[in-house]
Design a protein around this motif. Structure first.
Motif, PDB file in Angstrom:
ATOM      1  N   ARG A 175       3.541   5.523  -6.035  1.00 28.15           N
ATOM      2  CA  ARG A 175       3.275   5.559  -7.478  1.00 28.15           C
ATOM      3  C   ARG A 175       2.237   6.610  -7.830  1.00 28.15           C
ATOM      4  O   ARG A 175       2.416   7.390  -8.767  1.00 28.15           O
ATOM      5  CB  ARG A 175       2.814   4.191  -7.988  1.00 28.15           C
ATOM      6  CG  ARG A 175       2.586   4.160  -9.500  1.00 28.15           C
ATOM      7  CD  ARG A 175       1.873   2.903  -9.953  1.00 28.15           C
ATOM      8  NE  ARG A 175       0.662   2.610  -9.225  1.00 28.15           N
ATOM      9  CZ  ARG A 175      -0.499   3.254  -9.379  1.00 28.15           C
ATOM     10  NH1 ARG A 175      -0.611   4.239 -10.243  1.00 28.15           N
ATOM     11  NH2 ARG A 175      -1.556   2.906  -8.663  1.00 28.15           N
ATOM     12  N   GLU A 176       1.160   6.670  -7.058  1.00 30.52           N
ATOM     13  CA  GLU A 176       0.113   7.661  -7.336  1.00 30.52           C
ATOM     14  C   GLU A 176       0.663   9.085  -7.238  1.00 30.52           C
ATOM     15  O   GLU A 176       0.336   9.936  -8.064  1.00 30.52           O
ATOM     16  CB  GLU A 176      -1.058   7.477  -6.359  1.00 30.52           C
ATOM     17  CG  GLU A 176      -1.865   6.229  -6.618  1.00 30.52           C
ATOM     18  CD  GLU A 176      -2.906   5.963  -5.548  1.00 30.52           C
ATOM     19  OE1 GLU A 176      -3.790   5.135  -5.807  1.00 30.52           O
ATOM     20  OE2 GLU A 176      -2.842   6.559  -4.440  1.00 30.52           O
ATOM     21  N   VAL A 214       1.789   1.863  -3.550  1.00 30.85           N
ATOM     22  CA  VAL A 214       0.662   2.427  -4.314  1.00 30.85           C
ATOM     23  C   VAL A 214       0.627   3.939  -4.102  1.00 30.85           C
ATOM     24  O   VAL A 214       0.500   4.707  -5.069  1.00 30.85           O
ATOM     25  CB  VAL A 214      -0.675   1.772  -3.911  1.00 30.85           C
ATOM     26  CG1 VAL A 214      -1.863   2.552  -4.470  1.00 30.85           C
ATOM     27  CG2 VAL A 214      -0.724   0.319  -4.380  1.00 30.85           C
ATOM     28  N   THR A 219       0.827  -1.213   0.000  1.00 32.38           N
ATOM     29  CA  THR A 219       0.000   0.000   0.000  1.00 32.38           C
ATOM     30  C   THR A 219       0.862   1.265   0.000  1.00 32.38           C
ATOM     31  O   THR A 219       0.472   2.270  -0.614  1.00 32.38           O
ATOM     32  CB  THR A 219      -0.989   0.031   1.179  1.00 32.38           C
ATOM     33  OG1 THR A 219      -0.279  -0.089   2.412  1.00 32.38           O
ATOM     34  CG2 THR A 219      -2.015  -1.085   1.075  1.00 32.38           C
TER      35      THR A 219
END
Length: 132
Positions: free
Chosen positions: A19-20, A16, A13
């Motif tokens: 990356r976002e 994530v 997580t």
């Protein structure tokens, strides 16, 4: 869920969120703040090239890099629990990154976790090495 899955889930997580933020999918300052909240104020890091960062350096890095890598894709594999105790754990993993039109990269990473008094997890140290 066993404790090792908690650490593995956190690695996934957190990546994530990274990356976002870096790809520009998430642009709100609150997203960067939520990402940085996962790292201990005593955080240290050794980057794949050998550069050392502390929490202030990590903060500056992320704050300056939001949206800087459009199209970034990341994949995590080979999660391994190296050590676990009441104080935290050490987890290793393999990280793959790709950008449109750029060479893919692969790194071997080890994160040292510390547990907060309320059972939360914080990244205390990260060491990354380019994969051969």
């Amino acid at each position: 869920m066993n404790a090792s899955n908690l650490y593995f889930d956190d690695v996934l997580t957190t990546h994530v969120l990274i990356r976002e933020w870096l790809s520009g999918e998430a642009t709100a300052p609150q997203h960067c703040a939520a990402l940085l909240a996962r790292f201990s104020l005593d955080f240290t890091m050794v980057s794949p090239g050998g550069k050392r960062l502390d929490h202030a350096g990590l903060t500056a890095l992320f704050q300056g890099a939001g949206g800087s890598r459009p199209g970034l894709a990341m994949r995590i594999s080979d999660l391994t629990l190296i050590q676990e105790s009441a104080a935290g754990a050490t987890v290793s993993y393999r990280e793959f990154q790709s950008l449109p039109g750029a060479e893919n990269t692969e790194r071997l990473s080890t994160v040292v976790y510390e547990k907060t008094p309320d059972g939360g997890l914080l990244w205390r140290h990260l060491h990354e090495t380019w994969a051969a």
